[in-house]
Design a protein around this motif. Structure first.
Motif, PDB file in Angstrom:
ATOM      1  N   ASP A 319       0.852  -1.184   0.000  1.00  0.00           N
ATOM      2  CA  ASP A 319       0.000   0.000   0.000  1.00  0.00           C
ATOM      3  C   ASP A 319       0.892   1.240   0.000  1.00  0.00           C
ATOM      4  N   PRO A 320       0.582   2.245  -0.817  1.00  0.00           N
ATOM      5  CA  PRO A 320       1.472   3.401  -0.922  1.00  0.00           C
ATOM      6  C   PRO A 320       1.574   4.239   0.339  1.00  0.00           C
ATOM      7  N   ALA A 321       0.596   4.120   1.215  1.00  0.00           N
ATOM      8  CA  ALA A 321       0.630   4.917   2.445  1.00  0.00           C
ATOM      9  C   ALA A 321       1.203   4.132   3.617  1.00  0.00           C
ATOM     10  N   LEU A 322       0.692   2.936   3.841  1.00  0.00           N
ATOM     11  CA  LEU A 322       1.036   2.198   5.056  1.00  0.00           C
ATOM     12  C   LEU A 322       2.200   1.234   4.887  1.00  0.00           C
ATOM     13  N   GLU A 323       2.546   0.878   3.666  1.00  0.00           N
ATOM     14  CA  GLU A 323       3.613  -0.080   3.385  1.00  0.00           C
ATOM     15  C   GLU A 323       3.308  -1.475   3.939  1.00  0.00           C
ATOM     16  N   CYS A 324       2.028  -1.835   3.889  1.00  0.00           N
ATOM     17  CA  CYS A 324       1.580  -3.195   4.148  1.00  0.00           C
ATOM     18  C   CYS A 324       0.943  -3.698   2.853  1.00  0.00           C
ATOM     19  N   THR A 325       0.451  -4.935   2.824  1.00  0.00           N
ATOM     20  CA  THR A 325      -0.199  -5.408   1.601  1.00  0.00           C
ATOM     21  C   THR A 325      -1.451  -4.576   1.326  1.00  0.00           C
ATOM     22  N   PRO A 326      -1.791  -4.358   0.061  1.00  0.00           N
ATOM     23  CA  PRO A 326      -2.980  -3.567  -0.262  1.00  0.00           C
ATOM     24  C   PRO A 326      -4.263  -4.130   0.336  1.00  0.00           C
ATOM     25  N   ALA A 327      -4.361  -5.458   0.455  1.00  0.00           N
ATOM     26  CA  ALA A 327      -5.571  -6.051   1.011  1.00  0.00           C
ATOM     27  C   ALA A 327      -5.701  -5.798   2.506  1.00  0.00           C
ATOM     28  N   LEU A 328      -4.576  -5.661   3.191  1.00  0.00           N
ATOM     29  CA  LEU A 328      -4.609  -5.426   4.641  1.00  0.00           C
ATOM     30  C   LEU A 328      -4.838  -3.961   4.979  1.00  0.00           C
ATOM     31  N   ALA A 329      -4.406  -3.069   4.115  1.00  0.00           N
ATOM     32  CA  ALA A 329      -4.420  -1.633   4.423  1.00  0.00           C
ATOM     33  C   ALA A 329      -5.760  -1.106   4.916  1.00  0.00           C
ATOM     34  N   PRO A 330      -6.891  -1.399   4.229  1.00  0.00           N
ATOM     35  CA  PRO A 330      -8.154  -0.828   4.718  1.00  0.00           C
ATOM     36  C   PRO A 330      -8.591  -1.383   6.065  1.00  0.00           C
ATOM     37  N   LEU A 331      -8.026  -2.510   6.484  1.00  0.00           N
ATOM     38  CA  LEU A 331      -8.402  -3.073   7.782  1.00  0.00           C
ATOM     39  C   LEU A 331      -7.677  -2.396   8.938  1.00  0.00           C
ATOM     40  N   ILE A 332      -6.551  -1.743   8.642  1.00  0.00           N
ATOM     41  CA  ILE A 332      -5.716  -1.211   9.723  1.00  0.00           C
ATOM     42  C   ILE A 332      -5.429   0.280   9.584  1.00  0.00           C
ATOM     43  N   ASP A 333      -5.930   0.917   8.538  1.00  0.00           N
ATOM     44  CA  ASP A 333      -5.610   2.313   8.254  1.00  0.00           C
ATOM     45  C   ASP A 333      -6.010   3.214   9.416  1.00  0.00           C
ATOM     46  N   PRO A 334      -5.044   3.864  10.087  1.00  0.00           N
ATOM     47  CA  PRO A 334      -5.379   4.729  11.221  1.00  0.00           C
ATOM     48  C   PRO A 334      -6.148   5.977  10.811  1.00  0.00           C
ATOM     49  N   ASN A 335      -6.161   6.297   9.508  1.00  0.00           N
ATOM     50  CA  ASN A 335      -6.963   7.421   9.051  1.00  0.00           C
ATOM     51  C   ASN A 335      -8.451   7.090   9.048  1.00  0.00           C
ATOM     52  N   GLU A 336      -8.775   5.802   9.001  1.00  0.00           N
ATOM     53  CA  GLU A 336     -10.160   5.365   8.927  1.00  0.00           C
ATOM     54  C   GLU A 336     -10.640   4.690  10.206  1.00  0.00           C
ATOM     55  N   HIS A 337      -9.740   4.056  10.911  1.00  0.00           N
ATOM     56  CA  HIS A 337     -10.116   3.303  12.114  1.00  0.00           C
ATOM     57  C   HIS A 337      -9.748   4.098  13.353  1.00  0.00           C
ATOM     58  N   SER A 338     -10.740   4.360  14.174  1.00  0.00           N
ATOM     59  CA  SER A 338     -10.484   5.081  15.414  1.00  0.00           C
ATOM     60  C   SER A 338     -10.070   4.148  16.528  1.00  0.00           C
ATOM     61  N   CYS A 339     -10.251   2.834  16.341  1.00  0.00           N
ATOM     62  CA  CYS A 339      -9.874   1.884  17.389  1.00  0.00           C
ATOM     63  C   CYS A 339      -8.658   1.083  16.959  1.00  0.00           C
ATOM     64  N   GLY A 340      -8.034   0.449  17.922  1.00  0.00           N
ATOM     65  CA  GLY A 340      -6.800  -0.270  17.668  1.00  0.00           C
ATOM     66  C   GLY A 340      -6.999  -1.692  17.210  1.00  0.00           C
ATOM     67  N   THR A 341      -8.188  -2.269  17.389  1.00  0.00           N
ATOM     68  CA  THR A 341      -8.368  -3.653  16.964  1.00  0.00           C
ATOM     69  C   THR A 341      -8.438  -3.747  15.454  1.00  0.00           C
ATOM     70  N   VAL A 342      -8.007  -4.863  14.959  1.00  0.00           N
ATOM     71  CA  VAL A 342      -7.997  -5.137  13.523  1.00  0.00           C
ATOM     72  C   VAL A 342      -8.642  -6.489  13.312  1.00  0.00           C
ATOM     73  N   ARG A 343      -9.475  -6.588  12.286  1.00  0.00           N
ATOM     74  CA  ARG A 343     -10.112  -7.867  11.988  1.00  0.00           C
ATOM     75  C   ARG A 343      -9.050  -8.934  11.747  1.00  0.00           C
ATOM     76  N   PRO A 344      -9.197 -10.110  12.302  1.00  0.00           N
ATOM     77  CA  PRO A 344      -8.213 -11.177  12.044  1.00  0.00           C
ATOM     78  C   PRO A 344      -8.111 -11.459  10.554  1.00  0.00           C
ATOM     79  N   HIS A 345      -6.923 -11.824  10.132  1.00  0.00           N
ATOM     80  CA  HIS A 345      -6.657 -12.013   8.722  1.00  0.00           C
ATOM     81  C   HIS A 345      -5.536 -13.030   8.566  1.00  0.00           C
ATOM     82  N   GLY A 346      -5.352 -13.516   7.361  1.00  0.00           N
ATOM     83  CA  GLY A 346      -4.364 -14.568   7.169  1.00  0.00           C
ATOM     84  C   GLY A 346      -3.698 -14.517   5.818  1.00  0.00           C
TER      85      GLY A 346
END
Length: 462
Positions: A319-346
């Motif tokens: 991902d150009p902003a977070l430097e994680c995989t593009p599929a993971l970025a929307p799950l963890i983006d601090p610009n969008e998520h106000s909480c620290g939990t992230v949906r489990p993923h694999g």
């Protein structure tokens, strides 16, 4: 013939990956840059974890240890980083089959395909991975069928300057700058006692250091503490308090709020460090708006970023902003998520265009600030299942995370525990943490990651 998996990093996630590999009959090789397992964890050995032992032990690793007669720590006790190493990681590395697959002092400096550079496509998937690692005897190369990079980000901290750049003069002031969470009440006590300390950052590392410095003030009365906070409002830093399902984490925010209110910690909000001047009397810290702070020591707790140079010859997609995989970025983006939990993923969310290569653990989050150790365990369980060819197990989600209690968007710091890990109200269905996930799973897809309920005692923040 058993598949060989090279695992970079012998921290909790790397060793968990090796444990899962052994259970599935694969052949792991763990390459650790440090002289001991848990090299990065040992750097914060003095720091208490937010969660008790019940949350911190990978299932496969626990099974390997149980076979040795290992005594599992009391589930409701809170370990420090040192406890995590001494009571869990060290026995795992020394008393189980993992002892034969770990190479210490083996710093991986590059990963490629054997005889094939990044540009070449023909024959790429059939070529083994070539990992170049370095120790005192020189450079060596080892081959593997798959690679899991669980090297973390601890040794790649963000700079003190705003905008992602080092502050002007930061390199020259390095002797008076510490990163992460220095052992204020232990090994580094003499360095900070009776001095002017500035702490830059707004996360749990900064808050933990501020609390430790306040405790130091109880005996070293002339110690002064300044908190340099880049944001405009401290409410986010204070977090969820009593609403946090990880009580020890919520307590941090409550304690630092009390210290600020009492005046023991001086606060500068909206403070973006631009320049550091090193003088005989100490440091002169100058913000982009001209505000200046005098300090003897600066603690930089501004987070971490992944070190990516060793992956230059692999076809990775970030991902150009977070430097994680593009599929993971929307799950963890601090610009969008106000909480620290992230949906489990694999494996599905962590795959790259380079087949057989994965980044797991803290490094998989790129620059996102919050990582859950239990999420890392779930990552490698899924990844190893995929490598082993068990695609159904790889798709299956075996973890549900608790609410963080830091999901407030209310001015003034009011908090709520009603948000789901997807950032909105939780649906009625207990097996999903967002409606999109439930719909995807109903259609037979992997969903956003929240699946079969797991015990809440499998969750942890790190």
């Amino acid at each position: 013939m058993s598949k060989a998996i090279a695992i970079i990093g012998a921290g909790p996630v790397g060793l968990a990956a090796a444990a899962h590999a052994i259970e599935r009959g694969l052949t792991p090789l763990v390459l650790e840059r440090g002289p001991f397992i848990g090299h990065a964890v040992r750097q914060w050995a003095h720091v208490p974890m937010f969660s008790p032992w019940a949350f911190n032990i990978d299932a496969a690793a626990g099974r390997l240890l149980a076979a040795t007669g290992w005594n599992r720590p009391a589930p409701d006790a809170y370990p420090t980083g040192g406890d995590l190493v001494g009571q869990y990681l060290a026995p795992l590395a020394e008393r189980t089959a993992l002892r034969d697959v770990i190479r210490l002092d083996a710093e991986v400096v590059a990963v490629s395909r054997a005889g094939i550079d990044k540009v070449r496509t023909a024959g790429r998937e059939r070529a083994p991975f070539a990992l170049r690692y370095r120790n005192g005897a020189g450079d060596r190369t080892v081959m593997a069928d798959a690679v899991i990079d669980a090297s973390g980000t601890w040794f790649s901290s963000n700079p003190a300057g705003s905008g992602g750049l080092p502050a002007i003069g930061e390199a020259q002031a390095s002797g008076r700058i510490s990163h992460g969470m220095p052992d204020v009440l232990g090994a580094a006590r003499s360095r900070y006692s009776g001095r002017r300390i500035a702490v830059l950052g707004g996360g749990h590392s900064a808050i933990g250091t501020l609390i430790a410095l306040a405790e130091l003030q109880d005996t070293a009365f002339d110690t002064s503490v300044a908190w340099l906070y880049r944001g405009a409002n401290l409410a986010k830093a204070f977090g969820g308090g009593a609403a946090d399902q990880l009580a020890a984490r919520g307590e941090l925010g409550t304690r630092v709020a009390d210290l600020v209110e009492s005046g023991r910690i001086a606060v500068q909000t909206g403070y973006r460090l631009e320049r550091i001047e090193t003088e005989a009397a100490g440091l002169h810290l100058i913000a982009d708006d001209g505000r200046a702070i005098a300090a003897d020591e600066l603690v930089v707790a501004t987070g971490f970023r992944p070190e990516l140079d060793l992956l230059r010859e692999l076809r990775i997609q970030l991902d150009p902003a977070l430097e994680c995989t593009p599929a993971l970025a929307p799950l963890i983006d601090p610009n969008e998520h106000s909480c620290g939990t992230v949906r489990p993923h694999g494996a599905a969310e962590l795959s790259h265009p380079e087949p057989g290569f994965y980044i797991a653990g803290m490094k998989s989050y790129g620059r996102a600030p919050t990582f859950l150790l239990a999420t890392g365990h779930e990552q490698v369980r899924s990844i190893v299942a995929e490598i082993a060819g068990d695609h159904e197990a790889a798709k299956r989600v075996e973890l549900v995370l608790p609410e963080t209690g830091v999901c407030s968007a209310t001015p003034g710091g009011a908090t709520t525990a009603t948000s789901s890990c997807c950032g909105g109200p939780a649906p009625v269905a207990s097996e999903a943490c967002c409606a999109d996930d439930a719909s995807a799973k109903a259609a037979g897809k992997a969903g956003c990651g929240c699946g079969t309920p797991a015990r809440i005692d499998e969750c942890v923040t790190a």
